[in-house]
Write a protein that holds these residues in place. Structure first.
Motif: not given
Length: 601
Positions: A81-104
Motif C-alpha cells: 500500500q505505497g512505495a517510494g525511492a531516493a538516490i544518494i552516494d552513501l559512502d562517497g565512492s562516486g557510485h550512488p545507491e538506490l534506497i527503496i521504501f515499501q509498505i507491506d
C-alpha cells in the motif's frame, strides 16, 4: 513549468500497488537521469522493479532511452500500500545507491520497510560491452526498409507492410527526426513492400520495384515502378520505370553514380527477373548484356569493388535457385567468375554480409544465416549457423577462408560498421522466425585481431523484417521485427557501443561539406595530435539483412599543427562512390567523434 503526462516506455505490469522515483546524474555527463520504481501486483506474490531513464532534457523528457527493468531481489510482499525511492552516494565512492521504501500490507497491521541497493549502472561493463536503451517513442510504420538521410533523419518505409489488407492503397512511409523528435508521414504512392534501393550521388534515395500483387498460393508479383525519395522536401517522386518488374531485388550504386539492379520476382509472378539493368539519372534504365542474365537469388548481397566489378557474397533471402556460388561480376566485359571456398553455402538464407573496414582492403565477410524453406514458408524449423567466412578480393584468384565463428548461431541478424572499425552484430534468431530462439546478446568483431567479443543484451527481439544502422553520433539504432506476419514490432532501441563509455571523444570543429576526389581538405580539431584515423562511412539503406551500401573508406592524413589535420580524399570512385558520407575522426584509444556530413562529388 508544467508538462503533459509522459509515458514511461514499455511498462510491464497490469496492476500496481506503489511507485516512486528519484533523479540524479548517474553517468556524470551533466544531465539528470530518472529512476522509476514500481511494485507489480499480479495474482500471487508482488515484485518490485526499477529502471533508469537516461538524460532528462529541459522539458523533463527522457532523451537517452530506458534501461531494462531490474527486479529487486528477495521481494517478500504479497500486498502493498505505497512505495517510494531516493538516490544518494552513501559512502562517497562516486557510485550512488538506490534506497527503496515499501509498505507491506498483510492481514493485520501494515509495516514499512526500506532497503539500500547498488544501482545497476555498471559503467565498467558498458565500457567493455556497450549498453542498450529503449526509446520512449514508437514508430508509426513497421521499419521493413530503413535509410539514413544526410539531413540527419531516418526514412522508414513498408508499403503495405506485409499485410494484404493494406494492398488496396494504405501504403506507409515515415521520416523520423531522431534528434529533435517527431515523425512525418509523407504520401506513399505505391506499395514499396520488398523493393530495392540505393542512394544516388545527390543524396536522393532510388527505390525500385515492390509488390504489385499479393498471392500466397503463388510467388509475389513485382512492380516495374521506380521512385526517388528526396530528403530536401521529404517527398516521393516518380522516375522512369524499369524494363521488368522486381520483388526482392538488389540495387547497388556504381562508381560513376549509376545504380545497378538485378534479381527480384517478375511482374507476372514468374521466377526471378534475369535481366541486369542500370539506372542513369535522369535518363532512365538500360538493360545490360544477356551474358549477365542468371537466376540471381532474391536480395543477393552485392558489393562494388575497387576495380569496378561486383561481388555476390553468397548471402541472400530464401532459396538459392541454382545453388549459385559466390560470384564476381564484370559489367564492362560482361563476364561472370565463380568463387570457391564458401562453407555452409546452403545456410546463407538471411545471412549478413559486410565489406570489412577499410574498404581499400577489399575484404568481404559473410556471417550466419540458415537453411531456406523449400516450400517458401517464412517460418518453420530451419536452424541457423554460426559459420563465418572472409575473402580477400585483391588477389588474382580469391577464395573464401573460414574465420572465427559467431558466439551464437543467427539468421535475420544485421551487421553494422562502427567508427572504431569494428562490426556490431545484433538481433536474429537461432531458428527461422522463432521468438523463443531469439538472440538478444550483441557481438562485436575486430577485423585486426580476428576475434569476437560479447556485447550487451538487448531488450527487444529482432527477427524477420528488422533493421539496424549507424547514426552520426556513433550509436546504432535497431528497429522492426515481423515474424510470421504475426505482429509489427514498433519499438526502437539504441545500442551505445563501448567507446561511448571510455572517456572524452575527439571533436570536429570544422570540415568542408563538399569534397572532391583527390582533394586535400582541412579538418580542424583540438585533438589533432591524438587522431589515429579519419574515415568516410557511407550511410546505410537496408532490408532483410541485406545492406549493400555501408562502407568505411580510409582517408590518409597528416597533422598540421596542434589543431589541424590535412586529409587526402581518395581518388577512387569505385572504392568511395559519389554521394553523402559521415566523416569521422577516431583517436588512438578508438573513440570516434560525432560525424560531420560531407558530400563526395
Amino acid at each position: 513549468m508544467a508538462t503533459e503526462f509522459i509515458p514511461s516506455a514499455d511498462w510491464l505490469s497490469w496492476s500496481n500497488q506503489g511507485a516512486g522515483l528519484a533523479v540524479a546524474d548517474l553517468d556524470g555527463n551533466g544531465r539528470p537521469d530518472l529512476v522509476v520504481f514500481q511494485i507489480d501486483s499480479p495474482a500471487g506474490a508482488n515484485q518490485g522493479f526499477y529502471r533508469i531513464g537516461w538524460n532528462l532534457d529541459a522539458a523533463g523528457t527522457v532523451t537517452g532511452g530506458w534501461s531494462p527493468w531490474v527486479a529487486v531481489p528477495d521481494w517478500f510482499s504479497w500486498e502493498n500500500q505505497g512505495a517510494g525511492a531516493a538516490i544518494i552516494d552513501l559512502d562517497g565512492s562516486g557510485h550512488p545507491e538506490l534506497i527503496i521504501f515499501q509498505i507491506d500490507s498483510p492481514e493485520g497491521p501494515n509495516q514499512g520497510f526500506y532497503r539500500v541497493l547498488d544501482l545497476e549502472v555498471d559503467l565498467d561493463q558498458a565500457a567493455a560491452q556497450g549498453a542498450w536503451r529503449l526509446l520512449p517513442d514508437i514508430t508509426p510504420v513497421l521499419p521493413i526498409h530503413a535509410a539514413l538521410l544526410h539531413t540527419g533523419k531516418i526514412l522508414f518505409f513498408a508499403g503495405s507492410s506485409n499485410n494484404p489488407d493494406r494492398a488496396g492503397g494504405d501504403f506507409r512511409s515515415v521520416v523520423w527526426d531522431y534528434t529533435n523528435g517527431g515523425f512525418l508521414q509523407p504520401p506513399t504512392p505505391i506499395d514499396f513492400f520488398c523493393a530495392g534501393h540505393a542512394f544516388l550521388s545527390d543524396g536522393r534515395l532510388l527505390v525500385a520495384g515492390g509488390t504489385k500483387e499479393y498471392d500466397f498460393g503463388h510467388p509475389f508479383f513485382g512492380l516495374r515502378d521506380a521512385f526517388v525519395f528526396d530528403p530536401a522536401d521529404e517527398q516521393w517522386k516518380r522516375v522512369a520505370d524499369m524494363a521488368g518488374g522486381r520483388w526482392y531485388p538488389t540495387l547497388v550504386v556504381l562508381g560513376d553514380g549509376r545504380a545497378l539492379a538485378l534479381s527480384g520476382l517478375g511482374e507476372h509472378g514468374e521466377e526471378p527477373n534475369q535481366d541486369v539493368e542500370v539506372y542513369t539519372d535522369p535518363v532512365g534504365w538500360t538493360v545490360l548484356s544477356a551474358a549477365l542474365r542468371a537466376r540471381w537469388p532474391l536480395y543477393a548481397h552485392l558489393f562494388l569493388l575497387g576495380d569496378g566489378r561486383l561481388f555476390y557474397s553468397g548471402g541472400q533471402f530464401g532459396v538459392n535457385y541454382d545453388g549459385m556460388p559466390p560470384r564476381l561480376i564484370d559489367p564492362v566485359t560482361n563476364t561472370i567468375t565463380d568463387v570457391d571456398g564458401l562453407t555452409a553455402p546452403d545456410q546463407r538464407n538471411q545471412a549478413a554480409s559486410v565489406l570489412l573496414p577499410p574498404a581499400q582492403e577489399q575484404r568481404v565477410m559473410i556471417l550466419g544465416g540458415g537453411l531456406s524453406d523449400p516450400a517458401g514458408h517464412h517460418h518453420g524449423t530451419m536452424d541457423a549457423t554460426d559459420n563465418v567466412n572472409i575473402i580477400d578480393l585483391t588477389v588474382t584468384h580469391p577464395v573464401y577462408q573460414a574465420a572465427e565463428p559467431l558466439h551464437d548461431p543467427r539468421m535475420h541478424h544485421n551487421a553494422v560498421l562502427l567508427p572504431d572499425r569494428t562490426i556490431l552484430v545484433s538481433g536474429g534468431s537461432r531458428m527461422m522466425e522463432s521468438r523463443a530462439e531469439a538472440t538478444l546478446d550483441a557481438e562485436i568483431y575486430n577485423p585486426v585481431s580476428h576475434t569476437w567479443t560479447s556485447g550487451a543484451r538487448s531488450q527487444v527481439p529482432r527477427l524477420y523484417h528488422s533493421v539496424a544502422l549507424l547514426l552520426p553520433d556513433g550509436r546504432a539504432i535497431t528497429a522492426g521485427s515481423n515474424p510470421a506476419r504475426a505482429d509489427e514490432e514498433l519499438r526502437l532501441e539504441l545500442y551505445y557501443p563501448p567507446y561511448l563509455f571510455q572517456g572524452p571523444r575527439p571533436v570536429i570543429d570544422a570540415a568542408p561539406q563538399l569534397v572532391t576526389y583527390g582533394e586535400v581538405i582541412t579538418i580542424e580539431t583540438p585533438q589533432a595530435a591524438d587522431i589515429q584515423w579519419i574515415h568516410l562511412i557511407k550511410p546505410s539503406v537496408l532490408t532483410h539483412s541485406a545492406n549493400c551500401e555501408q562502407r568505411l573508406v580510409d582517408v590518409p592524413f597528416n597533422i598540421n599543427g596542434a589543431a589541424t589535420l590535412m586529409a587526402s580524399v581518395p581518388n577512387q570512385p569505385n572504392v568511395a562512390p559519389p554521394g553523402w558520407y559521415m566523416l569521422f575522426i577516431t583517436d588512438r584509444d578508438g573513440r570516434p567523434s560525432v560525424a560531420a556530413w560531407v558530400r563526395l562529388a
